[in-house]
Design a protein around this motif. Sequence first.
Motif, PDB file in Angstrom:
ATOM      1  N   ALA A 103      30.360   1.237   9.565  1.00 34.22           N
ATOM      2  CA  ALA A 103      30.552  -0.207   9.682  1.00 34.22           C
ATOM      3  C   ALA A 103      30.128  -0.698  11.060  1.00 34.22           C
ATOM      4  O   ALA A 103      29.483  -1.745  11.192  1.00 34.22           O
ATOM      5  N   ARG A 104      30.460   0.066  12.070  1.00 33.87           N
ATOM      6  CA  ARG A 104      30.073  -0.345  13.436  1.00 33.87           C
ATOM      7  C   ARG A 104      28.558  -0.352  13.588  1.00 33.87           C
ATOM      8  O   ARG A 104      28.002  -1.195  14.281  1.00 33.87           O
ATOM      9  N   ALA A 105      27.874   0.597  12.948  1.00 38.12           N
ATOM     10  CA  ALA A 105      26.409   0.634  13.046  1.00 38.12           C
ATOM     11  C   ALA A 105      25.803  -0.630  12.447  1.00 38.12           C
ATOM     12  O   ALA A 105      24.927  -1.263  13.053  1.00 38.12           O
ATOM     13  N   LEU A 106      26.275  -1.031  11.259  1.00 41.04           N
ATOM     14  CA  LEU A 106      25.728  -2.243  10.653  1.00 41.04           C
ATOM     15  C   LEU A 106      26.061  -3.457  11.522  1.00 41.04           C
ATOM     16  O   LEU A 106      25.213  -4.340  11.730  1.00 41.04           O
ATOM     17  N   ALA A 107      27.270  -3.486  12.051  1.00 39.02           N
ATOM     18  CA  ALA A 107      27.652  -4.611  12.914  1.00 39.02           C
ATOM     19  C   ALA A 107      26.749  -4.671  14.139  1.00 39.02           C
ATOM     20  O   ALA A 107      26.366  -5.760  14.596  1.00 39.02           O
ATOM     21  N   ARG A 108      26.371  -3.522  14.679  1.00 35.53           N
ATOM     22  CA  ARG A 108      25.468  -3.512  15.849  1.00 35.53           C
ATOM     23  C   ARG A 108      24.086  -4.018  15.472  1.00 35.53           C
ATOM     24  O   ARG A 108      23.454  -4.751  16.236  1.00 35.53           O
ATOM     25  N   ALA A 109      23.599  -3.609  14.302  1.00 39.76           N
ATOM     26  CA  ALA A 109      22.275  -4.081  13.875  1.00 39.76           C
ATOM     27  C   ALA A 109      22.287  -5.593  13.694  1.00 39.76           C
ATOM     28  O   ALA A 109      21.338  -6.285  14.086  1.00 39.76           O
ATOM     29  N   ILE A 110      23.371  -6.116  13.107  1.00 39.09           N
ATOM     30  CA  ILE A 110      23.476  -7.563  12.905  1.00 39.09           C
ATOM     31  C   ILE A 110      23.568  -8.267  14.257  1.00 39.09           C
ATOM     32  O   ILE A 110      22.897  -9.288  14.489  1.00 39.09           O
ATOM     33  N   ALA A 111      24.379  -7.723  15.151  1.00 36.10           N
ATOM     34  CA  ALA A 111      24.501  -8.336  16.477  1.00 36.10           C
ATOM     35  C   ALA A 111      23.158  -8.322  17.202  1.00 36.10           C
ATOM     36  O   ALA A 111      22.795  -9.297  17.874  1.00 36.10           O
ATOM     37  N   ALA A 112      22.414  -7.227  17.045  1.00 39.58           N
ATOM     38  CA  ALA A 112      21.102  -7.144  17.698  1.00 39.58           C
ATOM     39  C   ALA A 112      20.141  -8.167  17.104  1.00 39.58           C
ATOM     40  O   ALA A 112      19.347  -8.787  17.820  1.00 39.58           O
ATOM     41  N   ALA A 113      20.220  -8.357  15.799  1.00 41.55           N
ATOM     42  CA  ALA A 113      19.350  -9.350  15.145  1.00 41.55           C
ATOM     43  C   ALA A 113      19.708 -10.757  15.616  1.00 41.55           C
ATOM     44  O   ALA A 113      18.822 -11.579  15.898  1.00 41.55           O
ATOM     45  N   LEU A 114      21.012 -11.059  15.706  1.00 43.57           N
ATOM     46  CA  LEU A 114      21.442 -12.372  16.185  1.00 43.57           C
ATOM     47  C   LEU A 114      20.997 -12.596  17.624  1.00 43.57           C
ATOM     48  O   LEU A 114      20.498 -13.668  17.978  1.00 43.57           O
ATOM     49  N   ALA A 115      21.162 -11.576  18.455  1.00 42.67           N
ATOM     50  CA  ALA A 115      20.756 -11.710  19.857  1.00 42.67           C
ATOM     51  C   ALA A 115      19.247 -11.920  19.949  1.00 42.67           C
ATOM     52  O   ALA A 115      18.767 -12.760  20.726  1.00 42.67           O
ATOM     53  N   ASP A 116      18.512 -11.170  19.142  1.00 43.17           N
ATOM     54  CA  ASP A 116      17.047 -11.302  19.134  1.00 43.17           C
ATOM     55  C   ASP A 116      16.652 -12.727  18.724  1.00 43.17           C
ATOM     56  O   ASP A 116      15.664 -13.277  19.220  1.00 43.17           O
ATOM     57  N   ALA A 117      17.437 -13.315  17.821  1.00 40.98           N
ATOM     58  CA  ALA A 117      17.136 -14.651  17.311  1.00 40.98           C
ATOM     59  C   ALA A 117      17.706 -15.755  18.207  1.00 40.98           C
ATOM     60  O   ALA A 117      17.388 -16.919  18.025  1.00 40.98           O
ATOM     61  N   GLY A 118      18.567 -15.370  19.145  1.00 38.99           N
ATOM     62  CA  GLY A 118      19.241 -16.379  19.954  1.00 38.99           C
ATOM     63  C   GLY A 118      20.244 -17.184  19.142  1.00 38.99           C
ATOM     64  O   GLY A 118      20.430 -18.368  19.357  1.00 38.99           O
ATOM     65  N   LEU A 119      20.887 -16.534  18.204  1.00 40.53           N
ATOM     66  CA  LEU A 119      21.833 -17.207  17.313  1.00 40.53           C
ATOM     67  C   LEU A 119      23.203 -16.547  17.401  1.00 40.53           C
ATOM     68  O   LEU A 119      23.353 -15.470  17.973  1.00 40.53           O
ATOM     69  N   GLU A 120      24.181 -17.206  16.782  1.00 45.71           N
ATOM     70  CA  GLU A 120      25.520 -16.635  16.700  1.00 45.71           C
ATOM     71  C   GLU A 120      25.907 -16.427  15.243  1.00 45.71           C
ATOM     72  O   GLU A 120      25.278 -16.998  14.346  1.00 45.71           O
ATOM     73  N   ALA A 121      26.946 -15.648  15.048  1.00 44.12           N
ATOM     74  CA  ALA A 121      27.346 -15.290  13.685  1.00 44.12           C
ATOM     75  C   ALA A 121      27.544 -16.539  12.823  1.00 44.12           C
ATOM     76  O   ALA A 121      27.173 -16.561  11.649  1.00 44.12           O
ATOM     77  N   GLY A 122      28.096 -17.591  13.422  1.00 43.55           N
ATOM     78  CA  GLY A 122      28.375 -18.809  12.658  1.00 43.55           C
ATOM     79  C   GLY A 122      27.120 -19.520  12.177  1.00 43.55           C
ATOM     80  O   GLY A 122      27.192 -20.424  11.336  1.00 43.55           O
ATOM     81  N   ASP A 123      25.953 -19.119  12.707  1.00 44.75           N
ATOM     82  CA  ASP A 123      24.700 -19.756  12.289  1.00 44.75           C
ATOM     83  C   ASP A 123      24.163 -19.203  10.973  1.00 44.75           C
ATOM     84  O   ASP A 123      23.184 -19.719  10.435  1.00 44.75           O
ATOM     85  N   VAL A 124      24.755 -18.113  10.508  1.00 48.27           N
ATOM     86  CA  VAL A 124      24.270 -17.491   9.276  1.00 48.27           C
ATOM     87  C   VAL A 124      24.930 -18.145   8.065  1.00 48.27           C
ATOM     88  O   VAL A 124      26.158 -18.204   7.975  1.00 48.27           O
ATOM     89  N   ASP A 125      24.123 -18.652   7.142  1.00 43.04           N
ATOM     90  CA  ASP A 125      24.655 -19.378   5.993  1.00 43.04           C
ATOM     91  C   ASP A 125      24.753 -18.530   4.737  1.00 43.04           C
ATOM     92  O   ASP A 125      25.423 -18.921   3.788  1.00 43.04           O
ATOM     93  N   ALA A 126      24.030 -17.414   4.689  1.00 37.09           N
ATOM     94  CA  ALA A 126      24.062 -16.565   3.494  1.00 37.09           C
ATOM     95  C   ALA A 126      23.550 -15.186   3.843  1.00 37.09           C
ATOM     96  O   ALA A 126      22.821 -15.007   4.831  1.00 37.09           O
ATOM     97  N   VAL A 127      23.920 -14.209   3.003  1.00 44.55           N
ATOM     98  CA  VAL A 127      23.500 -12.822   3.214  1.00 44.55           C
ATOM     99  C   VAL A 127      22.817 -12.304   1.952  1.00 44.55           C
ATOM    100  O   VAL A 127      23.303 -12.510   0.844  1.00 44.55           O
ATOM    101  N   SER A 128      21.677 -11.648   2.152  1.00 46.39           N
ATOM    102  CA  SER A 128      21.019 -10.919   1.070  1.00 46.39           C
ATOM    103  C   SER A 128      21.281  -9.444   1.333  1.00 46.39           C
ATOM    104  O   SER A 128      20.665  -8.827   2.203  1.00 46.39           O
ATOM    105  N   ALA A 129      22.227  -8.887   0.592  1.00 44.25           N
ATOM    106  CA  ALA A 129      22.788  -7.583   0.931  1.00 44.25           C
ATOM    107  C   ALA A 129      22.013  -6.440   0.289  1.00 44.25           C
ATOM    108  O   ALA A 129      21.294  -6.605  -0.687  1.00 44.25           O
TER     109      ALA A 129
END
Lengths: 414, 406
Positions: A277-303
């Motif tokens: 779970a921590r690994a996926l959370a890190r990948a998501i955090a890295a993607a958000l940081a790369d995008a200059g966005l925050e978690a609240g900016d995500v409106d949907a997930v394609s899992a």
Amino acid sequence: MSQQDRVVITGCGVVTPLADEPQALFDALCAGRSALRPLTLFAAAGGGRRRAAELTDFDPRRDLGKVNVRPLDRVGRLATVAARRALAASGWTDERRAEHDVALVLGTMFGSVRTVTGFDHRALTAGPSYVKPLDFANTVINAAAGQTAIWHGLRGVSSTLAGGPTAGLQAIGYAADLVRSGRAGAVLAGGVEELCAESFLAFDRHGLLGDAANGSRSGPVPFDARRAGFALGEGAALLMVESARLAAARDAPVLAVVRGHGSAFDPRRGDDEGSAARALARAIAAALADAGLEAGDVDAVSASANGSVSGDRREALGLLAAFGDGARELPITAVKSMLGETLGAAGALQTLALVEALARGVLPGIAGLGSLDDDLPLAGARAASRRLDMARGLVTTTGFDGNVHALIVERPAP
Amino acid sequence: MRPSVVITGIGLITPLGSGRETVWRRLLAGASGIADVTAFDTAAYPVHRGGEVKDFDPAPYFERLAPASVGRASQLAVAAARLAVADAGGVLDELAPERAGVVMGTTSGEPREIERHNDRLLAGDGAAGDGALASRYPCHVIAGAVAAELDLAGPNAMIPAACAAGNYAIGHAVDQLRAGRADVMLAGGADAFSRITYAGFARLGAIAPECCQPFDRDRKGMIPGEGAAVLVLERAARARARGARIWAEVQGYGLSCDAHHMTAAHPRGDGAVRAMRQALADAGIEPRAVSYVSAHGTGTAINDRLETTALKRVFGPRARRLPASSIKSMIGHTMGAASAIEAAVCALAIADRRVPPTINFRRPDPDCDLDCVPNEARELEVAVAMSNAYAFGGYNASVIFRRSDG
């Protein structure tokens, strides 16, 4: 980053059992149509009850013309046809490609384990002098990319990414970085995988397939309480990933913006839920940081979820770790409920579905979802498609062996 | 300005032995790691020579994983990674696992899993399927094994770019560091000796009967080999701050695709030229700055001639005087590991001011009139080295290394 420097998606090409072009594929996904059908490509224990998302009538000559496709194995044909469709959809004509090299980044899990196994088998039974050079060329894992590049004259950067079910998404992220760094202007990126006896039987030996023959009551339904495994699928999906500058210069419609992506690895490779779970959370955090966005900016997930008992759970826990309680209501879809687990192609198909969802304001459902697993914090999962205004979406992919990758796409400004 | 990325650790597992010092010493001595193949019976083949890693015992390199839990390519990769990290003196100390990642390249992944599967099938066992084809065969397990063994939780990628894969991996790892996605990257390549690869090259008539003689008029082909190399890469600022020994800087790289033929190079070397020029542009240097080339130099009649053509197109008349040697003459073609090993050679040539020879060179070929550093190592002030790699699928990759200022 200025608008001109952005990385955009301008077209898609697909080969799937549900449809041969992205709009029709998305319609099918929204209608909850499943590609699962009885296996016909090969025999497997369990007979007619075995199901997979198989391409039953794939004929490359419909797209490529009456030409000799013998040098290409099934994976090469799938990739070459998807590339043809993506080039056409994005307006990268032969004339434009003659002036500007197009790059190719292809994800695949196996290359063709069938081709390699058959090649070795022939060397053993007939003798090494009787193997076919054409087959040998296709034993390398980058063969499909090489064949696709030859067929369409793609002389730019060419690469192949492995990683299991993360490969297709990694390829899109890799392509976005090529564009950002100026190594390429336009990149065909995505993934491909074939269905074959060798991989099907291998997953079956591990007890990972959740079709009726294994006693599953629900079939392979992501996040469902009764899920008992996944179903394999096959297909190819390629997206044209290019600089906004190039797209604007030829008046190409922009389908979506690739905002950012991130990769991580779970060194415990799934043996420890918390670590996964921590690994996926890190990948998501890295993607958000790369995008200059925050978690609240995500409106949907394609899992990435495919009906795997442990895999779906790890992904849900990873989303919870990344989004906190916000994960509980986050709208989420899982197209593997309809397309099966297409391995190297999956990340690209997930991305394509999300790109269409952003554009149309409709999120496909998770086909067959009966009772959501109470243990999973995903009240945003629905069986049916729904209307939803989404500006940005997150694609998550989780592999079998610790690989995780996340990518964020955005609806273009009107 | 984009940050510089440097090599601070080198791990080598090759047909000439294991470890940076041993391999470098033997390469400079012009030793040969070619011998009769032992991995399988070659009686049915017209050729019998190979570059195998001899007496390889993975056990000393494994602490977390069981060596038998992974295939041979993964074992070779893990061993090279352990050696590289040890060579980089405390590079992982006080580093969060998620700040270190892995990129590996390969041609065939773990083909011995398929060989074992077919052996069982022919013995009448295995029709019901073989779980290893899903869990041990797919090539991403190589990068995964390295990361799991060394507890590296950062970006992880497997690039099966065939015989140019090592260079691809290094380029991708450099990009990860420049983008700040990690602080340390392990990058390299690995392939295991395989009867599948051997049968294919034998069928193409590409394998030499005795030895590999790149650029020699009487060259008769390549010699398949196996091995692994891993480089520890980090941003120069970090390396200097921790007082690390720096072997060389990775100055730039270039990739291209021939889009011409699956197994034969472009007849004018177009793709190879594009990759070299892109690498030079990426490094921000002119061709004249390059003082050594690690040639792809497989030893086949056509490849060496085309590589000569490509080098002449990029370097002009100076190509004939530019030292360009091929260590494949000594260790064979180690497939996905080859360009990773050759990257280490470039770094060591820069640091040690010596370049390894092309051995087995007897008769010059007018079509390959390069300075291939025949038969004996040479002292050379190598400020900048270029490493070229070409692969099935028309993949081309060139990487440029230079002496680090620090």
